[in-house]
Design a protein around this motif. Sequence first.
Motif, PDB file in Angstrom:
ATOM      1  N   ASP A 205      -5.206  -2.826  47.299  1.00 25.65           N
ATOM      2  CA  ASP A 205      -5.187  -4.383  47.067  1.00 25.65           C
ATOM      3  C   ASP A 205      -4.473  -4.808  45.840  1.00 25.65           C
ATOM      4  O   ASP A 205      -4.028  -5.769  45.942  1.00 25.65           O
ATOM      5  CB  ASP A 205      -6.595  -4.615  47.189  1.00 25.65           C
ATOM      6  N   LEU A 206      -4.327  -3.827  44.741  1.00 32.16           N
ATOM      7  CA  LEU A 206      -3.597  -4.294  43.810  1.00 32.16           C
ATOM      8  C   LEU A 206      -2.284  -4.474  44.112  1.00 32.16           C
ATOM      9  O   LEU A 206      -1.489  -5.455  43.153  1.00 32.16           O
ATOM     10  CB  LEU A 206      -3.693  -3.073  42.656  1.00 32.16           C
ATOM     11  N   LEU A 207      -1.465  -3.728  44.939  1.00 35.13           N
ATOM     12  CA  LEU A 207      -0.456  -4.042  45.213  1.00 35.13           C
ATOM     13  C   LEU A 207       0.007  -5.268  46.325  1.00 35.13           C
ATOM     14  O   LEU A 207       0.690  -6.034  46.059  1.00 35.13           O
ATOM     15  CB  LEU A 207       0.381  -2.655  45.953  1.00 35.13           C
ATOM     16  N   HIS A 208      -1.024  -5.471  46.988  1.00 36.79           N
ATOM     17  CA  HIS A 208      -1.080  -6.689  48.063  1.00 36.79           C
ATOM     18  C   HIS A 208      -1.422  -7.934  47.121  1.00 36.79           C
ATOM     19  O   HIS A 208      -0.784  -8.999  47.386  1.00 36.79           O
ATOM     20  CB  HIS A 208      -2.139  -6.345  48.985  1.00 36.79           C
ATOM     21  N   SER A 209      -2.451  -7.937  46.174  1.00 33.92           N
ATOM     22  CA  SER A 209      -3.028  -9.154  45.753  1.00 33.92           C
ATOM     23  C   SER A 209      -2.572  -9.308  44.247  1.00 33.92           C
ATOM     24  O   SER A 209      -2.970 -10.538  43.866  1.00 33.92           O
ATOM     25  CB  SER A 209      -4.314  -9.549  46.202  1.00 33.92           C
ATOM     26  N   GLY A 210      -2.148  -8.237  43.517  1.00 35.77           N
ATOM     27  CA  GLY A 210      -2.136  -8.346  42.092  1.00 35.77           C
ATOM     28  C   GLY A 210      -3.346  -7.852  41.373  1.00 35.77           C
ATOM     29  O   GLY A 210      -4.397  -7.438  42.020  1.00 35.77           O
ATOM     30  N   PHE A 211      -3.358  -7.845  40.199  1.00 36.32           N
ATOM     31  CA  PHE A 211      -4.629  -7.154  39.343  1.00 36.32           C
ATOM     32  C   PHE A 211      -5.770  -8.183  39.098  1.00 36.32           C
ATOM     33  O   PHE A 211      -6.823  -7.596  39.104  1.00 36.32           O
ATOM     34  CB  PHE A 211      -4.200  -6.963  38.027  1.00 36.32           C
ATOM     35  N   LEU A 212      -5.473  -9.591  39.408  1.00 33.51           N
ATOM     36  CA  LEU A 212      -6.733 -10.466  39.569  1.00 33.51           C
ATOM     37  C   LEU A 212      -7.233 -10.678  40.881  1.00 33.51           C
ATOM     38  O   LEU A 212      -6.196 -10.855  41.895  1.00 33.51           O
ATOM     39  CB  LEU A 212      -6.373 -11.837  38.889  1.00 33.51           C
ATOM     40  N   PRO A 213      -8.348 -10.795  41.404  1.00 36.11           N
ATOM     41  CA  PRO A 213      -8.755 -10.753  42.747  1.00 36.11           C
ATOM     42  C   PRO A 213      -8.673 -12.164  43.445  1.00 36.11           C
ATOM     43  O   PRO A 213      -8.420 -13.106  42.678  1.00 36.11           O
ATOM     44  CB  PRO A 213     -10.402 -10.528  42.638  1.00 36.11           C
ATOM     45  N   ARG A 214      -8.046 -11.985  44.723  1.00 35.09           N
ATOM     46  CA  ARG A 214      -7.966 -13.434  45.388  1.00 35.09           C
ATOM     47  C   ARG A 214      -9.205 -14.159  45.558  1.00 35.09           C
ATOM     48  O   ARG A 214     -10.209 -13.421  45.561  1.00 35.09           O
ATOM     49  CB  ARG A 214      -7.334 -12.855  46.842  1.00 35.09           C
ATOM     50  N   ALA A 215      -9.099 -15.443  45.834  1.00 35.87           N
ATOM     51  CA  ALA A 215     -10.187 -16.252  45.958  1.00 35.87           C
ATOM     52  C   ALA A 215     -10.622 -16.060  47.219  1.00 35.87           C
ATOM     53  O   ALA A 215      -9.828 -15.948  48.484  1.00 35.87           O
ATOM     54  CB  ALA A 215      -9.678 -17.797  45.863  1.00 35.87           C
ATOM     55  N   GLU A 216     -11.906 -16.207  47.577  1.00 40.57           N
ATOM     56  CA  GLU A 216     -12.484 -16.306  49.018  1.00 40.57           C
ATOM     57  C   GLU A 216     -11.816 -17.324  49.899  1.00 40.57           C
ATOM     58  O   GLU A 216     -11.933 -18.505  49.363  1.00 40.57           O
ATOM     59  CB  GLU A 216     -13.911 -16.151  48.865  1.00 40.57           C
ATOM     60  N   PRO A 217     -11.478 -17.120  51.122  1.00 41.63           N
ATOM     61  CA  PRO A 217     -10.941 -18.356  51.981  1.00 41.63           C
ATOM     62  C   PRO A 217     -12.020 -19.170  52.077  1.00 41.63           C
ATOM     63  O   PRO A 217     -13.460 -18.996  52.313  1.00 41.63           O
ATOM     64  CB  PRO A 217     -10.839 -17.480  53.444  1.00 41.63           C
ATOM     65  N   GLY A 218     -11.578 -20.618  51.964  1.00 39.51           N
ATOM     66  CA  GLY A 218     -12.499 -21.629  51.778  1.00 39.51           C
ATOM     67  C   GLY A 218     -13.084 -21.891  50.530  1.00 39.51           C
ATOM     68  O   GLY A 218     -13.668 -23.048  50.334  1.00 39.51           O
ATOM     69  N   GLY A 219     -12.708 -21.196  49.590  1.00 42.72           N
ATOM     70  CA  GLY A 219     -13.265 -21.559  48.054  1.00 42.72           C
ATOM     71  C   GLY A 219     -12.340 -22.402  47.420  1.00 42.72           C
ATOM     72  O   GLY A 219     -11.261 -22.991  47.911  1.00 42.72           O
ATOM     73  N   ASN A 220     -12.674 -22.476  46.023  1.00 40.35           N
ATOM     74  CA  ASN A 220     -11.676 -23.321  45.171  1.00 40.35           C
ATOM     75  C   ASN A 220     -10.420 -22.659  44.603  1.00 40.35           C
ATOM     76  O   ASN A 220      -9.639 -23.154  43.773  1.00 40.35           O
ATOM     77  CB  ASN A 220     -12.544 -23.800  44.037  1.00 40.35           C
ATOM     78  N   GLY A 221     -10.182 -21.484  44.991  1.00 42.71           N
ATOM     79  CA  GLY A 221      -8.968 -20.608  44.435  1.00 42.71           C
ATOM     80  C   GLY A 221      -7.719 -21.084  45.050  1.00 42.71           C
ATOM     81  O   GLY A 221      -7.535 -22.043  45.436  1.00 42.71           O
ATOM     82  N   VAL A 222      -6.773 -19.958  45.232  1.00 38.29           N
ATOM     83  CA  VAL A 222      -5.492 -19.986  45.935  1.00 38.29           C
ATOM     84  C   VAL A 222      -5.284 -20.621  47.225  1.00 38.29           C
ATOM     85  O   VAL A 222      -5.957 -20.078  48.190  1.00 38.29           O
ATOM     86  CB  VAL A 222      -4.620 -18.975  45.449  1.00 38.29           C
ATOM     87  N   ASP A 223      -4.433 -21.318  47.428  1.00 43.52           N
ATOM     88  CA  ASP A 223      -4.074 -21.925  48.799  1.00 43.52           C
ATOM     89  C   ASP A 223      -3.417 -20.172  49.590  1.00 43.52           C
ATOM     90  O   ASP A 223      -2.561 -20.063  49.259  1.00 43.52           O
ATOM     91  CB  ASP A 223      -3.115 -22.870  48.824  1.00 43.52           C
ATOM     92  N   GLU A 224      -4.133 -20.133  50.490  1.00 41.97           N
ATOM     93  CA  GLU A 224      -3.886 -18.850  51.355  1.00 41.97           C
ATOM     94  C   GLU A 224      -2.561 -19.006  51.957  1.00 41.97           C
ATOM     95  O   GLU A 224      -1.810 -18.037  52.389  1.00 41.97           O
ATOM     96  CB  GLU A 224      -4.744 -18.347  52.195  1.00 41.97           C
ATOM     97  N   HIS A 225      -2.309 -20.478  52.066  1.00 39.69           N
ATOM     98  CA  HIS A 225      -0.696 -20.766  52.889  1.00 39.69           C
ATOM     99  C   HIS A 225       0.479 -20.533  51.952  1.00 39.69           C
ATOM    100  O   HIS A 225       1.637 -20.722  52.432  1.00 39.69           O
ATOM    101  CB  HIS A 225      -1.012 -21.826  53.592  1.00 39.69           C
ATOM    102  N   VAL A 226       0.009 -20.545  50.661  1.00 39.69           N
ATOM    103  CA  VAL A 226       1.217 -20.491  50.099  1.00 39.69           C
ATOM    104  C   VAL A 226       1.904 -19.048  49.793  1.00 39.69           C
ATOM    105  O   VAL A 226       0.940 -17.986  49.500  1.00 39.69           O
ATOM    106  CB  VAL A 226       0.799 -20.852  48.306  1.00 39.69           C
ATOM    107  N   SER A 227       3.134 -18.966  49.839  1.00 42.21           N
ATOM    108  CA  SER A 227       3.895 -17.781  50.157  1.00 42.21           C
ATOM    109  C   SER A 227       3.979 -17.257  48.352  1.00 42.21           C
ATOM    110  O   SER A 227       3.877 -17.666  47.615  1.00 42.21           O
ATOM    111  CB  SER A 227       5.150 -17.662  50.890  1.00 42.21           C
ATOM    112  N   THR A 228       3.949 -15.787  48.640  1.00 37.79           N
ATOM    113  CA  THR A 228       4.159 -15.010  47.343  1.00 37.79           C
ATOM    114  C   THR A 228       5.302 -15.525  46.509  1.00 37.79           C
ATOM    115  O   THR A 228       5.549 -15.507  45.326  1.00 37.79           O
ATOM    116  CB  THR A 228       3.934 -13.513  47.285  1.00 37.79           C
ATOM    117  N   GLU A 229       6.327 -16.067  47.282  1.00 31.03           N
ATOM    118  CA  GLU A 229       7.708 -16.310  46.678  1.00 31.03           C
ATOM    119  C   GLU A 229       7.494 -17.438  45.832  1.00 31.03           C
ATOM    120  O   GLU A 229       8.215 -17.945  45.090  1.00 31.03           O
ATOM    121  CB  GLU A 229       8.731 -16.434  47.649  1.00 31.03           C
ATOM    122  N   ASP A 230       6.339 -18.599  46.399  1.00 31.00           N
ATOM    123  CA  ASP A 230       6.099 -19.710  45.810  1.00 31.00           C
ATOM    124  C   ASP A 230       5.199 -19.491  44.459  1.00 31.00           C
ATOM    125  O   ASP A 230       4.927 -20.788  43.991  1.00 31.00           O
ATOM    126  CB  ASP A 230       5.423 -20.590  46.670  1.00 31.00           C
TER     127      ASP A 230
END
Length: 292
Positions: A205-230
């Motif tokens: 998952d470090l390759l997929h999501s980076g060194f910091l953990p992804r936010a849980e879906p529905g939480g207050n973290g990153v928008d899962e619809h934002v592409s990695t390019e953005d």
Amino acid sequence: MVHKASELPPYRALLVVDIKDFSGVPGRYQADVTDLVPVVLRSAFERCGLTEVWSGKRFIISTGDGCALGFPSTVLPLLLTPFLQALQDELDYRAQVHADPVPLRMRVSVNVGAVTDSGRELISEGSGASRVETHRLLDAEPVRDLLARSGPATRVAAIVSARAFHDVVASGYTAEPQDLYVPAPVQVKQLADLAYLRVPSPTGDLLHSGFLPRAEPGGNGVDEHVSTEDRPHGAGSTANNAQDVQGNLNQSGDHVNQGNTNYTFHGTGNVNSGPGTQFNGADTRYYDKRRS
């Protein structure tokens, strides 16, 4: 009682390691694994041509599932490169030839600071606030999470104190890109600071999501619809929770305890982990607290 000023102990480069899931090692092998830790470290130093650095260590103290070492501060850059990659390579080799009772994976913390060092091999060698901080960093969730979210081929995950990062990485002494290190807020007991994560061989998952953990879906973290390019460029990708990162930043914007400018960054989601300004959220707002 009147306390008088005293001399400052010498500055030492500090290296602390421990074995992931040591408690899961069968009891019959735990003593063997404890004895193996300095053997593995010595072999890693020899592997990358740092035999003299190993021989010049000021102290080595067993912690049961790892050990703490002190070196002259001048070798601090070498504890990051080439040592971290050499440790990964050494553990890889040992796993391939089944040299150890169980395959070993290690967390590593690197710091620099004033600690006692009498040269007499006292049990108290290496005492001081910097040594405590180095152990706290090793227990921090961000570095523990790195090995939890990576595959078995990732055998080393390191966390570097802000002081060590700025002294030797940002200052160019390691001769490596700063964005190999991902800034991460840490809070362990009384320690609350910004540290830097380094993984020589990321997998899973470090390759997929980076060194910091992804936010849980529905939480207050990153928008899962934002592409990695953005998302902002850097070695890591996302923050776990919405946070306000407050403190004194230097003009490069990558450390909360340096410089004279006091900023607060607001927002949720992405953390820029490159050498430039760190921020949370695609719609980040910032202000200079001196003007508010």
